[in-house]
Motif scaffolding. Structure first.
Motif, mmCIF file in Angstrom:
data_model
loop_
_atom_site.group_PDB
_atom_site.id
_atom_site.type_symbol
_atom_site.label_atom_id
_atom_site.label_comp_id
_atom_site.label_asym_id
_atom_site.label_seq_id
_atom_site.Cartn_x
_atom_site.Cartn_y
_atom_site.Cartn_z
ATOM 1 N N ALA A 1 0.832 -1.208 0.000
ATOM 2 C CA ALA A 1 0.000 0.000 0.000
ATOM 3 C C ALA A 1 0.865 1.256 0.000
ATOM 4 C CB ALA A 1 -0.916 -0.013 1.226
ATOM 5 N N PHE A 2 1.960 1.234 0.757
ATOM 6 C CA PHE A 2 2.843 2.396 0.790
ATOM 7 C C PHE A 2 3.463 2.668 -0.575
ATOM 8 C CE2 PHE A 2 7.330 3.720 1.165
ATOM 9 C CZ PHE A 2 7.133 5.028 1.576
ATOM 10 N N VAL A 3 3.931 1.624 -1.250
ATOM 11 C CA VAL A 3 4.603 1.804 -2.545
ATOM 12 C C VAL A 3 3.606 2.248 -3.617
ATOM 13 C CG1 VAL A 3 5.845 0.628 -4.389
ATOM 14 C CG2 VAL A 3 6.452 0.185 -2.004
ATOM 15 N N VAL A 4 2.497 1.537 -3.742
ATOM 16 C CA VAL A 4 1.533 1.842 -4.810
ATOM 17 C C VAL A 4 0.893 3.208 -4.590
ATOM 18 C CG1 VAL A 4 -0.583 1.096 -5.939
ATOM 19 C CG2 VAL A 4 1.104 -0.601 -5.232
ATOM 20 N N THR A 5 0.455 3.472 -3.380
ATOM 21 C CA THR A 5 -0.169 4.767 -3.104
ATOM 22 C C THR A 5 0.842 5.905 -3.230
ATOM 23 O OG1 THR A 5 -1.643 3.639 -1.557
ATOM 24 C CG2 THR A 5 -1.603 6.026 -1.472
ATOM 25 N N LEU B 1 2.690 15.599 -9.596
ATOM 26 C CA LEU B 1 3.571 16.128 -10.642
ATOM 27 C C LEU B 1 2.913 16.134 -12.017
ATOM 28 C CD1 LEU B 1 6.920 14.374 -9.606
ATOM 29 C CD2 LEU B 1 6.187 16.713 -9.113
ATOM 30 N N ASN B 2 1.618 15.810 -12.077
ATOM 31 C CA ASN B 2 0.869 15.779 -13.339
ATOM 32 C C ASN B 2 1.465 14.799 -14.343
ATOM 33 O OD1 ASN B 2 -1.210 17.653 -12.750
ATOM 34 N ND2 ASN B 2 0.193 19.349 -13.111
ATOM 35 N N LEU B 3 2.118 13.760 -13.840
ATOM 36 C CA LEU B 3 2.687 12.764 -14.744
ATOM 37 C C LEU B 3 1.612 11.889 -15.362
ATOM 38 C CD1 LEU B 3 5.840 11.633 -12.718
ATOM 39 C CD2 LEU B 3 5.754 13.127 -14.711
ATOM 40 N N HIS B 4 0.443 11.812 -14.727
ATOM 41 C CA HIS B 4 -0.625 10.980 -15.289
ATOM 42 C C HIS B 4 -1.127 11.533 -16.610
ATOM 43 C CE1 HIS B 4 -2.662 14.195 -13.142
ATOM 44 N NE2 HIS B 4 -3.765 13.929 -13.819
ATOM 45 N N THR B 5 -0.934 12.844 -16.854
ATOM 46 C CA THR B 5 -1.352 13.412 -18.129
ATOM 47 C C THR B 5 -0.435 13.000 -19.278
ATOM 48 O OG1 THR B 5 -0.071 15.427 -17.674
ATOM 49 C CG2 THR B 5 -2.368 15.389 -16.956
ATOM 50 N N LYS B 6 0.772 12.524 -18.947
ATOM 51 C CA LYS B 6 1.701 12.077 -19.977
ATOM 52 C C LYS B 6 1.362 10.684 -20.495
ATOM 53 C CE LYS B 6 4.057 15.796 -19.058
ATOM 54 N NZ LYS B 6 4.017 16.973 -19.979
ATOM 55 N N TRP C 1 -6.511 6.588 -15.048
ATOM 56 C CA TRP C 1 -5.895 6.780 -13.745
ATOM 57 C C TRP C 1 -6.931 6.875 -12.636
ATOM 58 C CZ3 TRP C 1 -0.999 5.766 -13.159
ATOM 59 C CH2 TRP C 1 -0.146 5.876 -14.266
ATOM 60 N N ASN C 2 -8.103 7.421 -12.929
ATOM 61 C CA ASN C 2 -9.136 7.493 -11.904
ATOM 62 C C ASN C 2 -9.590 6.096 -11.490
ATOM 63 O OD1 ASN C 2 -9.150 10.314 -11.910
ATOM 64 N ND2 ASN C 2 -10.614 10.400 -13.591
ATOM 65 N N LEU C 3 -9.772 5.211 -12.478
ATOM 66 C CA LEU C 3 -10.165 3.844 -12.164
ATOM 67 C C LEU C 3 -9.037 3.114 -11.438
ATOM 68 C CD1 LEU C 3 -12.225 1.572 -12.408
ATOM 69 C CD2 LEU C 3 -11.269 1.032 -14.659
ATOM 70 N N THR C 4 -7.797 3.351 -11.857
ATOM 71 C CA THR C 4 -6.657 2.729 -11.186
ATOM 72 C C THR C 4 -6.567 3.160 -9.732
ATOM 73 O OG1 THR C 4 -5.448 2.682 -13.288
ATOM 74 C CG2 THR C 4 -4.159 2.417 -11.272
ATOM 75 N N ASP C 5 -6.749 4.446 -9.485
ATOM 76 C CA ASP C 5 -6.712 4.948 -8.119
ATOM 77 C C ASP C 5 -7.862 4.378 -7.301
ATOM 78 O OD1 ASP C 5 -5.923 6.503 -5.927
ATOM 79 O OD2 ASP C 5 -7.286 8.108 -6.491
ATOM 80 N N LEU C 6 -9.042 4.259 -7.895
ATOM 81 C CA LEU C 6 -10.198 3.712 -7.183
ATOM 82 C C LEU C 6 -9.973 2.253 -6.809
ATOM 83 C CD1 LEU C 6 -13.074 3.998 -6.135
ATOM 84 C CD2 LEU C 6 -13.896 3.470 -8.444
#
Length: 213
Positions: free
Chosen positions: A95-99, A108-113, A119-124
């Motif tokens: 949990a520490f690593v993934v979160t 850092l807005n890297l998800h836009t790259k 990413w929303n589904l991945t985070d959920l």
């Protein structure tokens, strides 16, 4: 002969003038050709607004609590049985690593790259799985621990992490449902909104209403 010489002189003057004007023209291309093997550098844009938002604060708390829980369980040197301890160790570390990675991606807005990933589904998914696993691992460790300080502290921070992940899950599901409703609204809702706006505009302009009547 004089006309020929004058024509040749005029052409030479015109060509020299065009060369001078072309050299000093402001419309000449100023961009340099891209060299082969030359790539753009990855630009990192820090987003402080995300860290101030509710999701940013919750994710930061999740990372901190998962790290503290992992440190607490690592202080335990003896265990019998060790299954609950190993499971809690795995859950807290994962949990520490993934979160933490997701927190960096969003901060850092890297998800836009990488728009290919939802990413929303991945985070959920990470939030839901972490909440369930932290709760199970904390219950198992509480039932199998030897009443040592490190194990008790790990159980406490484990339940706190599970609670924070649960709150994050609730907010994420709520926002996801709102987004789904907007998408399923379709043109009918847009038409209704446009009609209501137009009616409000007409009511605010009585002279238009009198002309139409």
């Amino acid at each position: 002969m004089r006309n020929t010489e004058e024509g040749e002189g005029f052409e030479a003057e015109a060509s020299s003038t065009s060369m001078m004007s072309g050299a000093s023209s402001p419309y000449q291309p100023t961009t340099e050709p891209v060299r082969p093997g030359h790539h753009r550098r990855l630009q990192l844009a820090w987003d402080p607004d995300y860290l101030r938002s509710s999701f940013g604060i919750l994710k930061l708390l999740e990372v901190i609590l998962a790290l503290i829980a992992f440190i607490c369980i690592e202080t335990v040197k003896e265990c019998l049985p060790c299954g609950g301890l190993y499971f809690f160790e795995f859950v807290s570390c994962t949990a520490f690593v993934v979160t933490g990675v997701l927190l960096l991606m969003f901060s850092l807005n890297l998800h836009t790259k990488v728009p290919q990933i939802n990413w929303n589904l991945t985070d959920l998914i990470n939030t839901v799985v972490s909440a369930i696993l932290f709760f199970i691992a904390s219950v198992v460790l509480a039932a199998m621990n030897q009443k040592r300080g490190g194990e008790i502290a790990a159980v406490v921070f484990g339940f706190l992490a599970a609670a924070v992940y649960a709150v994050n899950t609730y907010l994420a599901v709520k926002i996801w449902r709102l987004g789904a409703r907007r998408q399923t609204g379709g043109p009918a809702n847009e038409y209704t909104r446009a009609r209501s706006e137009s009616r409000g505009e007409v009511e605010s302009r009585p002279e238009v209403q009198r002309l139409e009547g």
